[in-house]
Write a protein that holds these residues in place. Structure first.
Motif, PDB file in Angstrom:
ATOM      1  N   ARG A 129       0.841  -1.203   0.000  1.00 17.34           N
ATOM      2  CA  ARG A 129       0.000   0.000   0.000  1.00 17.34           C
ATOM      3  C   ARG A 129       0.875   1.252   0.000  1.00 17.34           C
ATOM      4  NH1 ARG A 129      -3.849  -1.841   4.875  1.00 17.34           N
ATOM      5  NH2 ARG A 129      -1.882  -2.835   5.453  1.00 17.34           N
ATOM      6  N   THR A 130       1.197   1.702  -1.170  1.00 24.08           N
ATOM      7  CA  THR A 130       2.081   2.866  -1.328  1.00 24.08           C
ATOM      8  C   THR A 130       1.447   3.933  -2.214  1.00 24.08           C
ATOM      9  OG1 THR A 130       3.183   1.738  -3.169  1.00 24.08           O
ATOM     10  CG2 THR A 130       4.189   1.518  -0.991  1.00 24.08           C
ATOM     11  N   VAL A 185      -0.544   4.851   9.747  1.00 25.47           N
ATOM     12  CA  VAL A 185       0.532   4.049   9.173  1.00 25.47           C
ATOM     13  C   VAL A 185      -0.123   3.014   8.257  1.00 25.47           C
ATOM     14  CG1 VAL A 185       2.390   2.417   9.640  1.00 25.47           C
ATOM     15  CG2 VAL A 185       2.054   4.389  11.147  1.00 25.47           C
ATOM     16  N   ASP A 186       0.218   3.041   6.969  1.00 24.87           N
ATOM     17  CA  ASP A 186      -0.435   2.165   6.002  1.00 24.87           C
ATOM     18  C   ASP A 186       0.189   0.783   5.929  1.00 24.87           C
ATOM     19  OD1 ASP A 186      -2.376   4.079   4.447  1.00 24.87           O
ATOM     20  OD2 ASP A 186      -0.512   5.192   4.689  1.00 24.87           O
ATOM     21  N   GLU A 187       1.497   0.717   6.124  1.00 23.98           N
ATOM     22  CA  GLU A 187       2.204  -0.564   6.054  1.00 23.98           C
ATOM     23  C   GLU A 187       3.238  -0.635   7.164  1.00 23.98           C
ATOM     24  OE1 GLU A 187       2.078  -3.292   4.163  1.00 23.98           O
ATOM     25  OE2 GLU A 187       0.965  -2.740   2.363  1.00 23.98           O
ATOM     26  N   VAL A 188       3.323  -1.809   7.798  1.00 18.12           N
ATOM     27  CA  VAL A 188       4.448  -2.111   8.684  1.00 18.12           C
ATOM     28  C   VAL A 188       5.150  -3.301   8.051  1.00 18.12           C
ATOM     29  CG1 VAL A 188       5.207  -2.803  10.971  1.00 18.12           C
ATOM     30  CG2 VAL A 188       3.248  -1.258  10.719  1.00 18.12           C
ATOM     31  N   GLN A 239      11.783 -14.020  15.716  1.00 17.79           N
ATOM     32  CA  GLN A 239      11.819 -12.558  15.625  1.00 17.79           C
ATOM     33  C   GLN A 239      10.465 -12.022  15.180  1.00 17.79           C
ATOM     34  OE1 GLN A 239      14.936 -11.656  12.870  1.00 17.79           O
ATOM     35  NE2 GLN A 239      16.498 -12.763  14.015  1.00 17.79           N
ATOM     36  N   ALA A 240       9.892 -12.671  14.181  1.00 18.18           N
ATOM     37  CA  ALA A 240       8.627 -12.207  13.616  1.00 18.18           C
ATOM     38  C   ALA A 240       7.521 -12.201  14.664  1.00 18.18           C
ATOM     39  CB  ALA A 240       8.241 -13.090  12.432  1.00 18.18           C
ATOM     40  N   ARG A 241       7.489 -13.231  15.506  1.00 15.31           N
ATOM     41  CA  ARG A 241       6.445 -13.313  16.528  1.00 15.31           C
ATOM     42  C   ARG A 241       6.495 -12.119  17.475  1.00 15.31           C
ATOM     43  NH1 ARG A 241       8.662 -18.670  17.268  1.00 15.31           N
ATOM     44  NH2 ARG A 241       7.623 -20.155  15.871  1.00 15.31           N
ATOM     45  N   VAL A 242       7.715 -11.752  17.898  1.00 13.96           N
ATOM     46  CA  VAL A 242       7.874 -10.644  18.846  1.00 13.96           C
ATOM     47  C   VAL A 242       7.436  -9.332  18.211  1.00 13.96           C
ATOM     48  CG1 VAL A 242       9.506  -9.363  20.265  1.00 13.96           C
ATOM     49  CG2 VAL A 242       9.720 -11.835  20.051  1.00 13.96           C
ATOM     50  N   PHE A 243       7.846  -9.093  16.968  1.00 12.75           N
ATOM     51  CA  PHE A 243       7.466  -7.852  16.300  1.00 12.75           C
ATOM     52  C   PHE A 243       5.954  -7.769  16.103  1.00 12.75           C
ATOM     53  CE2 PHE A 243      11.932  -7.660  15.261  1.00 12.75           C
ATOM     54  CZ  PHE A 243      12.195  -6.301  15.298  1.00 12.75           C
ATOM     55  N   ALA A 244       5.347  -8.901  15.792  1.00 14.70           N
ATOM     56  CA  ALA A 244       3.900  -8.913  15.567  1.00 14.70           C
ATOM     57  C   ALA A 244       3.138  -8.542  16.834  1.00 14.70           C
ATOM     58  CB  ALA A 244       3.465 -10.286  15.070  1.00 14.70           C
ATOM     59  N   GLU A 245       3.740  -8.797  17.997  1.00 14.77           N
ATOM     60  CA  GLU A 245       3.098  -8.443  19.261  1.00 14.77           C
ATOM     61  C   GLU A 245       3.164  -6.944  19.536  1.00 14.77           C
ATOM     62  OE1 GLU A 245       5.102 -10.771  22.142  1.00 14.77           O
ATOM     63  OE2 GLU A 245       4.291 -12.699  21.448  1.00 14.77           O
ATOM     64  N   VAL A 246       4.160  -6.269  18.963  1.00 20.59           N
ATOM     65  CA  VAL A 246       4.369  -4.846  19.256  1.00 20.59           C
ATOM     66  C   VAL A 246       3.661  -3.951  18.235  1.00 20.59           C
ATOM     67  CG1 VAL A 246       6.118  -3.033  19.527  1.00 20.59           C
ATOM     68  CG2 VAL A 246       6.569  -5.356  20.332  1.00 20.59           C
ATOM     69  N   VAL A 247       3.798  -4.290  16.976  1.00 23.15           N
ATOM     70  CA  VAL A 247       3.164  -3.507  15.908  1.00 23.15           C
ATOM     71  C   VAL A 247       2.412  -4.464  14.990  1.00 23.15           C
ATOM     72  CG1 VAL A 247       4.793  -1.574  15.882  1.00 23.15           C
ATOM     73  CG2 VAL A 247       5.317  -3.633  14.584  1.00 23.15           C
ATOM     74  N   ASP A 248       1.400  -3.963  14.339  1.00 26.69           N
ATOM     75  CA  ASP A 248       0.618  -4.795  13.430  1.00 26.69           C
ATOM     76  C   ASP A 248       1.373  -4.954  12.114  1.00 26.69           C
ATOM     77  OD1 ASP A 248      -1.472  -5.010  15.276  1.00 26.69           O
ATOM     78  OD2 ASP A 248      -2.311  -3.077  14.640  1.00 26.69           O
ATOM     79  N   VAL A 249       2.158  -6.020  12.013  1.00 23.82           N
ATOM     80  CA  VAL A 249       2.921  -6.288  10.793  1.00 23.82           C
ATOM     81  C   VAL A 249       1.944  -6.590   9.660  1.00 23.82           C
ATOM     82  CG1 VAL A 249       4.603  -7.807   9.700  1.00 23.82           C
ATOM     83  CG2 VAL A 249       4.905  -7.130  12.091  1.00 23.82           C
TER      84      VAL A 249
END
Length: 384
Positions: A174-175, A300-303, A318-328
């Motif tokens: 989404r750009t 924010v349109d894309e993470v 790594q992916a699991r932790v990031f998904a908990e903090v921001v909506d990847v």
């Protein structure tokens, strides 16, 4: 007679003195010497000052003609890139595909062979659960379709891999500018995955597609990252918003970049964040803060989570932790051309429920492409 001579001499001196006194005083040259018309008598001599135009002329003469700006690079469009780079991807992936094809067409599909097929899938980082599911599906297809020729086996395996790589979520990044504002893309990931490079290459790709881009250098803990991102931007004409202070607040830089994007009516704002160590909760909290601060200005349109394909299952943690903090919302897989573990595409999509949107396929500035499932699977299986 002596009196007459003395009178004449005095008269001459009086005349010379009078002429000198009556002559207009000259100006002093800029080098400090007296003008040719200046008198030898005392007194203050006013210095002539150049006009504004004169000063401009002098500055130009001193500095010389302005250096020509280097011509900007014109990146190619993103469409079809992965197809063009398929050969590079295939060089590292065909071991995986050829092993599967060899086992499936061996003519001896007993339990031992199926176990070997499962091992190949697990070794390729597909993951244990997905690997078992694929084996069960393949067993059923072999029984129903009775595939035996190499062409039939390849077609069957291709269909199965495409099904495994497929995802209901859209792979579109989404750009596009919308609602009178730029799209905002937040690029996150741990150290060494290639976030800054991914951000720079993505800017090239977007500009190659005719979009305008603002870069936000929010990796303020690493000065090299700021300079690296600016270099990427300078090559293609993308402005980089940065802080001159090392260790500045990343959220503040991100906010300024988004504000600049709105002011300049840019199409896209790309925010490069610091390399977060997923074991440090404080840094992860800060990443959440960056997103919250941006959202005070706009959405924010894309993470985009950047993962190194060579890390395999460790990348999933790594992916699991990031998904908990921001909506990847999407995955960018780097170094996909440097590993035979292409199964990570299947595993990470299954784990997070978000699609792989970008594939890094080399070190060149344009060796990054929108992920194309068919080109990827064909590269795994090699040529017909």
């Amino acid at each position: 007679m002596e009196y007459i001579i003395l009178i004449v001499v005095l008269a001459v001196l009086v005349v010379i003195g009078g002429v000198t006194f009556l002559r207009p005083r000259g100006t002093r040259r800029r080098d400090g010497g007296a003008d040719a018309g200046a008198g030898a008598s005392g007194g203050t001599i006013a210095e002539e000052r150049p006009s504004a135009a004169g000063r401009a002329t002098e500055t130009k003469a001193t500095v010389g003609p302005e250096a020509e700006k280097p011509s900007l690079e014109k990146p190619p469009p993103s469409a079809g890139r992965m197809v063009r780079l398929r050969a590079r991807l295939a060089r590292s992936q065909t071991g995986f595909g050829s092993a599967l094809l060899s086992l499936l067409s061996s003519g001896k599909l007993d339990d031992e062979t199926w176990d070997e097929i499962e091992d190949v899938l697990i070794t390729a980082d597909v993951g244990v659960t997905p690997a078992r599911q694929m084996v069960e599906d393949l067993k059923t297809k072999v029984k129903v379709e009775g595939a035996r020729t190499p062409a039939e086996v390849r077609a069957m395996l291709r269909a199965e891999l495409l099904s495994a790589v497929d995802t209901p979520a859209s792979r579109e990044l989404r750009t596009q500018r919308h609602e009178g504002r730029p799209a905002v893309v937040l690029v996150v990931g741990v150290n060494g995955t290639g976030k800054t490079t991914t951000c720079g290459k993505l800017a090239r790709s977007l500009i190659g597609d005719g979009q305008s881009v603002i870069l936000g250098a929010a990796d303020t803990f690493r000065a090299a990252a700021v300079e690296q991102l600016k270099t990427w931007g300078d090559r293609v004409g993308a402005e980089t918003v940065r802080s001159d202070t090392e260790g500045a607040d990343p959220a503040s830089v991100a906010f300024d970049a988004v504000s600049k994007g709105i002011e300049a009516e840019a199409d896209v704002v790309l925010i490069d964040t610091a390399g977060r160590l997923h074991t440090k909760t404080g840094l992860m909290d800060e990443l959440g803060k960056v997103k919250r601060v941006i959202e005070k200005r706009t959405a924010v349109d894309e993470v985009l989570l950047v993962l190194d394909a060579t890390t395999g299952q460790n990348g999933l943690r790594q992916a699991r932790v990031f998904a908990e903090v921001v909506d990847v919302t999407g995955i960018a897989l780097t170094k996909l051309d440097g590993t035979a573990k292409g199964g990570i595409v299947i595993a990470v999509q299954r784990e997070l429920g978000v699609p792989v949107k970008i594939a890094g396929l080399g070190e060149g500035p344009d060796d990054q492409a929108p992920f194309d499932p068919e080109a990827f699977v064909d590269a795994i299986l090699g040529d017909d």
